[in-house]
Design a protein around this motif. Structure first.
Motif, PDB file in Angstrom:
ATOM      1  N   PRO A  81     129.753  16.009  65.739  1.00  0.00           N
ATOM      2  CA  PRO A  81     130.631  15.083  65.012  1.00  0.00           C
ATOM      3  C   PRO A  81     132.122  15.329  65.236  1.00  0.00           C
ATOM      4  CG  PRO A  81     129.649  16.691  63.510  1.00  0.00           C
ATOM      5  CD  PRO A  81     128.958  16.853  64.826  1.00  0.00           C
ATOM      6  N   PHE A  82     132.503  16.583  65.520  1.00  0.00           N
ATOM      7  CA  PHE A  82     133.920  16.890  65.683  1.00  0.00           C
ATOM      8  C   PHE A  82     134.119  17.807  66.889  1.00  0.00           C
ATOM      9  CE2 PHE A  82     133.060  16.330  61.137  1.00  0.00           C
ATOM     10  CZ  PHE A  82     133.902  15.263  60.863  1.00  0.00           C
ATOM     11  N   TYR A  83     135.296  17.737  67.462  1.00  0.00           N
ATOM     12  CA  TYR A  83     135.674  18.665  68.525  1.00  0.00           C
ATOM     13  C   TYR A  83     137.096  19.131  68.269  1.00  0.00           C
ATOM     14  CZ  TYR A  83     137.949  14.522  70.608  1.00  0.00           C
ATOM     15  OH  TYR A  83     138.725  13.400  70.837  1.00  0.00           O
ATOM     16  N   VAL A  84     137.457  20.229  68.898  1.00  0.00           N
ATOM     17  CA  VAL A  84     138.809  20.779  68.791  1.00  0.00           C
ATOM     18  C   VAL A  84     139.521  20.527  70.114  1.00  0.00           C
ATOM     19  CG1 VAL A  84     140.153  22.907  68.620  1.00  0.00           C
ATOM     20  CG2 VAL A  84     138.247  22.504  67.062  1.00  0.00           C
ATOM     21  N   TYR A 111     139.207  16.694  65.848  1.00  0.00           N
ATOM     22  CA  TYR A 111     139.132  15.244  66.086  1.00  0.00           C
ATOM     23  C   TYR A 111     137.715  14.743  65.850  1.00  0.00           C
ATOM     24  CZ  TYR A 111     143.735  15.839  68.124  1.00  0.00           C
ATOM     25  OH  TYR A 111     145.081  16.147  68.312  1.00  0.00           O
ATOM     26  N   ASP A 112     137.634  13.523  65.329  1.00  0.00           N
ATOM     27  CA  ASP A 112     136.359  12.865  65.053  1.00  0.00           C
ATOM     28  C   ASP A 112     135.817  12.260  66.345  1.00  0.00           C
ATOM     29  OD1 ASP A 112     134.365  10.921  64.256  1.00  0.00           O
ATOM     30  OD2 ASP A 112     135.152  11.063  62.226  1.00  0.00           O
ATOM     31  N   SER A 113     134.586  12.612  66.722  1.00  0.00           N
ATOM     32  CA  SER A 113     133.998  12.117  67.967  1.00  0.00           C
ATOM     33  C   SER A 113     133.758  10.616  67.938  1.00  0.00           C
ATOM     34  CB  SER A 113     132.672  12.833  68.252  1.00  0.00           C
ATOM     35  OG  SER A 113     132.869  14.206  68.459  1.00  0.00           O
ATOM     36  N   ARG A 114     133.599  10.013  66.766  1.00  0.00           N
ATOM     37  CA  ARG A 114     133.301   8.581  66.665  1.00  0.00           C
ATOM     38  C   ARG A 114     134.560   7.730  66.757  1.00  0.00           C
ATOM     39  NH1 ARG A 114     130.759   8.892  60.945  1.00  0.00           N
ATOM     40  NH2 ARG A 114     132.632  10.186  60.840  1.00  0.00           N
ATOM     41  N   GLY A 134     128.911  24.532  69.234  1.00  0.00           N
ATOM     42  CA  GLY A 134     128.277  23.305  69.703  1.00  0.00           C
ATOM     43  C   GLY A 134     127.734  22.427  68.604  1.00  0.00           C
ATOM     44  N   ASP A 135     127.901  22.843  67.339  1.00  0.00           N
ATOM     45  CA  ASP A 135     127.421  22.017  66.235  1.00  0.00           C
ATOM     46  C   ASP A 135     128.497  21.083  65.692  1.00  0.00           C
ATOM     47  OD1 ASP A 135     129.075  23.861  65.040  1.00  0.00           O
ATOM     48  OD2 ASP A 135     127.614  24.581  63.578  1.00  0.00           O
ATOM     49  N   GLY A 136     129.720  21.195  66.219  1.00  0.00           N
ATOM     50  CA  GLY A 136     130.807  20.343  65.749  1.00  0.00           C
ATOM     51  C   GLY A 136     131.340  20.724  64.391  1.00  0.00           C
ATOM     52  N   PRO A 160     132.141  18.183  55.887  1.00  0.00           N
ATOM     53  CA  PRO A 160     131.565  16.971  56.484  1.00  0.00           C
ATOM     54  C   PRO A 160     132.611  15.939  56.890  1.00  0.00           C
ATOM     55  CG  PRO A 160     130.273  17.645  54.591  1.00  0.00           C
ATOM     56  CD  PRO A 160     131.488  18.514  54.599  1.00  0.00           C
ATOM     57  N   ASP A 161     133.825  16.016  56.328  1.00  0.00           N
ATOM     58  CA  ASP A 161     134.897  15.087  56.687  1.00  0.00           C
ATOM     59  C   ASP A 161     135.785  15.618  57.804  1.00  0.00           C
ATOM     60  OD1 ASP A 161     134.096  13.266  54.732  1.00  0.00           O
ATOM     61  OD2 ASP A 161     135.260  14.306  53.185  1.00  0.00           O
ATOM     62  N   GLY A 162     135.465  16.799  58.340  1.00  0.00           N
ATOM     63  CA  GLY A 162     136.247  17.345  59.431  1.00  0.00           C
ATOM     64  C   GLY A 162     137.486  18.109  59.005  1.00  0.00           C
ATOM     65  N   GLU A 163     137.587  18.440  57.729  1.00  0.00           N
ATOM     66  CA  GLU A 163     138.713  19.238  57.256  1.00  0.00           C
ATOM     67  C   GLU A 163     138.337  20.723  57.274  1.00  0.00           C
ATOM     68  OE1 GLU A 163     139.565  17.662  53.430  1.00  0.00           O
ATOM     69  OE2 GLU A 163     140.454  15.812  54.195  1.00  0.00           O
ATOM     70  N   ILE A 164     139.349  21.595  57.176  1.00  0.00           N
ATOM     71  CA  ILE A 164     139.082  23.029  57.164  1.00  0.00           C
ATOM     72  C   ILE A 164     138.462  23.404  55.825  1.00  0.00           C
ATOM     73  CG2 ILE A 164     140.058  25.333  57.447  1.00  0.00           C
ATOM     74  CD1 ILE A 164     140.307  23.583  59.924  1.00  0.00           C
TER      75      ILE A 164
END
Length: 373
Positions: A81-84, A111-114, A134-136, A160-164
């Motif tokens: 779901p996310f990458y750096v 960053y959000d992959s979608r 690799g789990d995002g 789940p929202d991509g925040e720290i």
């Protein structure tokens, strides 16, 4: 009418259910996954279509060649779901006798992959490097609070929202010396970190360290021969590393080497070389092989080659539809992630390359993304 169809399909499936069997997961990359032909193919198709009708899911069925039954289109696993990533800006600097390329790396963001939207910034550390599982969601970061400060290590977990969501300092000994941190790699279970450091050229020293993030124990492998490590990944579990090595004897290419971190010995270059000129590898978690890109600058589309981590020899090779550099597999081992020309992140399914959403980058400059999963 739909109820009658469902009843008939359900009856057909029940009557033939004993012939449907599970032959395990489909074969790994490359190429489309095909079901084995046999007397159970039709009942399997009936079973899948029945489940799809009952769940309201559309199933795509491809027409096979003449005389063959149709083949179910393979399911595509979602990317993490996310990458750096960091935005890297390069410029060419010409002096009297030398032309060099200077690169400036911006801060590391999530960053959000979608959507390609940034969801968070990672901590701003000097000489920072980052590695993922690799789990995002799980990333390891190493760096210094300021230039000259000790090297510190952290595990970062995203919400789940991509925040720290969590930042944990790891119990590794602080490195008070001033080596350069070159590469960081996390084992698939997140228990071990491998990283390479190098001293100034005069010292002619490169070292790979393997650290247990639970116990804090660190093992070192070094060589007195000056060189650089550009890439390093764990193969399978937390025992074998594959890394690319370049020294003065190979100024225009890197040599891939396999290092058994559990074996005795201290010399880094006692590692076993891989059979071929390889760079940019990705290893499937839990597997015994890794995929690399092979081919020089004059090759229009470089091949991808799979190597055995046991023997160091080729297993197979294939050519994707366009230029693709492997970077990592996702945590499931089903999705091969990498970059295309220009540095945009992408995924590879068989031979098909699909780009992953990215943020808008400045125009009119030599700009690329440095991406980590």
């Amino acid at each position: 009418m739909s109820g009658i169809i469902e009843d008939r399909l359900r009856d057909a499936m029940a009557a033939r259910a004993r012939t449907v069997r599970d032959d395990g997961p489909p074969p790994p990359l490359p190429g489309p996954r095909r079901l084995l032909w046999g007397r159970w193919t039709l009942p399997l198709a009936v079973a899948v279509v029945t489940v799809a009708v009952m769940a309201g899911i559309g199933v795509t069925v491809r027409g096979g060649e003449s005389g063959r039954p149709p083949v179910l289109a393979p399911a595509i696993a979602p990317a993490p779901p996310f990458y750096v990533a960091a935005v890297v800006t390069s410029s060419t600097v010409k002096t009297k006798n030398v032309t060099r390329i200077d690169s400036i790396r911006g801060p590391l963001g999530v960053y959000d992959s979608r959507t390609g939207e940034r969801t968070a910034w990672l901590p701003a550390l000097a000489d920072s490097r980052v590695a993922g599982l690799g789990d995002g969601r799980t990333f390891f970061m190493a760096g210094r609070e300021r230039k000259g400060a000790p090297l510190r290590f952290h595990r970062i977990t995203l919400t789940p929202d991509g925040e720290i969501g969590e930042r944990v300092a790891l119990p590794l000994p602080a490195d008070l010396r001033t080596e350069t941190l070159d590469v960081l790699a996390a084992s698939p279970d997140g228990r071990k970190l491998a990283y390479s450091v190098s001293r100034p050229r005069a010292a002619r020293m490169t070292e790979v360290r393997v650290a247990d993030v639970v116990t804090g124990e660190v093992h070192r492998r070094r060589t007195a021969k000056f060189g650089l490590i550009y890439r390093m990944v764990w193969v399978g579990g937390d025992r074998t590393l594959v890394f690319s090595w370049q020294d003065d004897d190979r100024p225009f290419g890197q040599e891939a080497m396999l290092l058994d971190t559990s074996a005795s010995g201290r010399d880094l270059l006692s590692a076993r070389p891989v059979d071929g000129d390889t760079t940019f590898f990705a290893a499937r978690p839990g597997g015994s092989s890794f995929v690399t890109r092979e081919g020089g600058k004059n090759v229009q589309v470089p091949s991808l080659v799979e190597f055995s981590a046991t023997t160091g020899r080729r297993v197979r090779a294939w050519v994707p539809q366009e230029w693709f550099t492997p970077v990592a597999f996702d945590a499931s081992g089903r999705v091969l992630l990498g970059i295309v020309r220009g540095g945009a992140p992408a995924r590879l399914d068989g031979r098909r390359v699909t780009r992953i959403k990215t943020p808008e980058l400045p125009q009119g400059q030599d700009v690329r993304l440095e991406t980590t999963w």
